[in-house]
Design a protein around this motif. Structure first.
Motif, short mmCIF file in Angstrom:
data_model
loop_
_atom_site.label_atom_id
_atom_site.label_comp_id
_atom_site.label_asym_id
_atom_site.label_seq_id
_atom_site.Cartn_x
_atom_site.Cartn_y
_atom_site.Cartn_z
N ASP A 46 0.91 -1.12 0.00
CA ASP A 46 0.00 0.13 -0.07
C ASP A 46 0.80 1.13 0.07
OD1 ASP A 46 -1.86 1.85 0.36
OD2 ASP A 46 -2.76 1.26 2.12
N ARG A 49 -0.58 4.82 1.15
CA ARG A 49 -0.47 5.19 2.58
C ARG A 49 0.64 5.16 3.18
NH1 ARG A 49 -2.18 7.44 7.01
NH2 ARG A 49 -2.64 6.07 8.71
N ARG A 130 -7.54 8.21 -0.04
CA ARG A 130 -8.23 7.25 -1.08
C ARG A 130 -9.81 8.18 -1.43
NH1 ARG A 130 -4.30 4.89 -0.13
NH2 ARG A 130 -4.01 2.17 -0.58
N THR A 131 -9.52 9.50 -1.43
CA THR A 131 -10.93 10.25 -1.53
C THR A 131 -10.63 11.54 -2.37
OG1 THR A 131 -10.38 11.85 0.28
CG2 THR A 131 -11.50 10.07 0.91
N SER A 141 -13.23 7.65 -3.09
CA SER A 141 -12.58 6.88 -4.36
C SER A 141 -11.51 7.87 -5.03
CB SER A 141 -13.58 6.33 -5.35
OG SER A 141 -12.82 5.70 -6.58
#
Length: 279
Positions: A46, A49, A130-131, A141
């Motif tokens: 990931d 992040r 993730r926005t 998303s």
């Protein structure tokens, strides 16, 4: 001293002694939890992040802690790797967003992480979270397809309905003149923009609504739409009534609304007024 008072006193004394130790324990636990989170993100690859974590203050706190200082070369290596992956992903993301936008006939402007589409439609991408935020509404998303769909729906809502700028200006003036009359003020006097917005929305309601004010009969008129409609008047050069009275927006911070001015820039507007057009 009764037994209850005695026991309470001893509890307070022990808590006072333990407080600095508990504080230190909490601090070291946060550092350990941070490293565990880095391990989990690395295990899932990931990188979005992980990149955020490795560039945070906590990462610096970890390497400055003597028992954890040996983490520094490991975190530095991971930071370099994630940075490359994020940059590669960003480039692909931008390419996909532009391509999908063109396929949907949307001319999307990208100044990463900011995006915009027509005046009054703007957003920002937050990879790590993730926005995507579009006009202050959060889309959970960063999928380019979902972003393009959301932009297209907003364009349809704000721009694709029939709009007559001349009639719109006439309607604005009708509301303005009624407010001036109620306040016993002369035409040309500024009226507060928040109050004007409310009065204009009320003026758009049907007669049926005033006899039965249920939700289903209310005609909504969002601030987004107000902002865009005013801009479309500026954009088409239609700012005067048929009688030659032009509207003017006055900047200000008190009881204001964010609207697009005649240059297409958003600013806080506190008042609106109508004046004789300068020929």
């Amino acid at each position: 001293m009764d037994n209850e008072t005695y026991l309470q006193e001893k509890q307070d004394q022990l808590n006072e002694i333990a407080r600095p130790y508990q504080k230190e324990l909490n601090r070291t636990q946060r550092l350990a939890d941070f490293l565990k989170l880095c391990v989990r993100c690395a295990g899932r690859d990931d990188f979005l992040r992980l990149d955020e974590l490795l560039n945070s203050k906590q990462a610096q706190d970890v390497v400055e802690e003597e028992p954890l200082s040996e983490c520094k070369p490991i975190l530095d290596s991971l930071r370099e790797d994630t940075h490359k992956k994020v940059e590669q992903y960003r480039l692909q993301f931008v390419e996909d967003l532009i391509r999908l936008g063109k396929e949907a006939d949307l001319d999307i402007t990208i100044d990463f992480p900011r995006i915009s589409l027509l005046k009054g439609i703007e957003g920002e991408i937050a990879f790590a979270d993730r926005t995507t935020t579009i006009n202050k509404k959060t889309l959970k998303s960063i999928d380019p397809r979902r972003i393009v769909t959301a932009l297209g729906l907003l364009k349809k809502q704000l721009y694709d309905k029939p709009f007559d700028p001349q009639q719109y200006v006439e309607d604005l003036y009708t509301t303005y003149s009624k407010m001036c009359k109620t306040d016993d003020a002369a035409i040309g006097s500024p009226v507060n923009i928040q109050t004007f917005y409310l009065e204009y929305v009320v003026s758009q309601q049907s007669k049926v609504f005033f006899t039965n004010m249920e939700k289903g009969k209310f005609r909504g008129y969002s601030l987004e739409q107000f902002c865009v409609d005013v801009w479309r008047c500026f954009d088409t050069g239609t700012t005067a009534t048929k009688k030659g009275l032009s509207f003017k927006l006055t900047p200000g911070r008190n009881f204001s609304l964010w609207l697009l001015d005649s240059t297409g820039e958003k600013q806080q507007i506190s008042a609106i007024s109508f004046h004789e057009s300068a020929e």
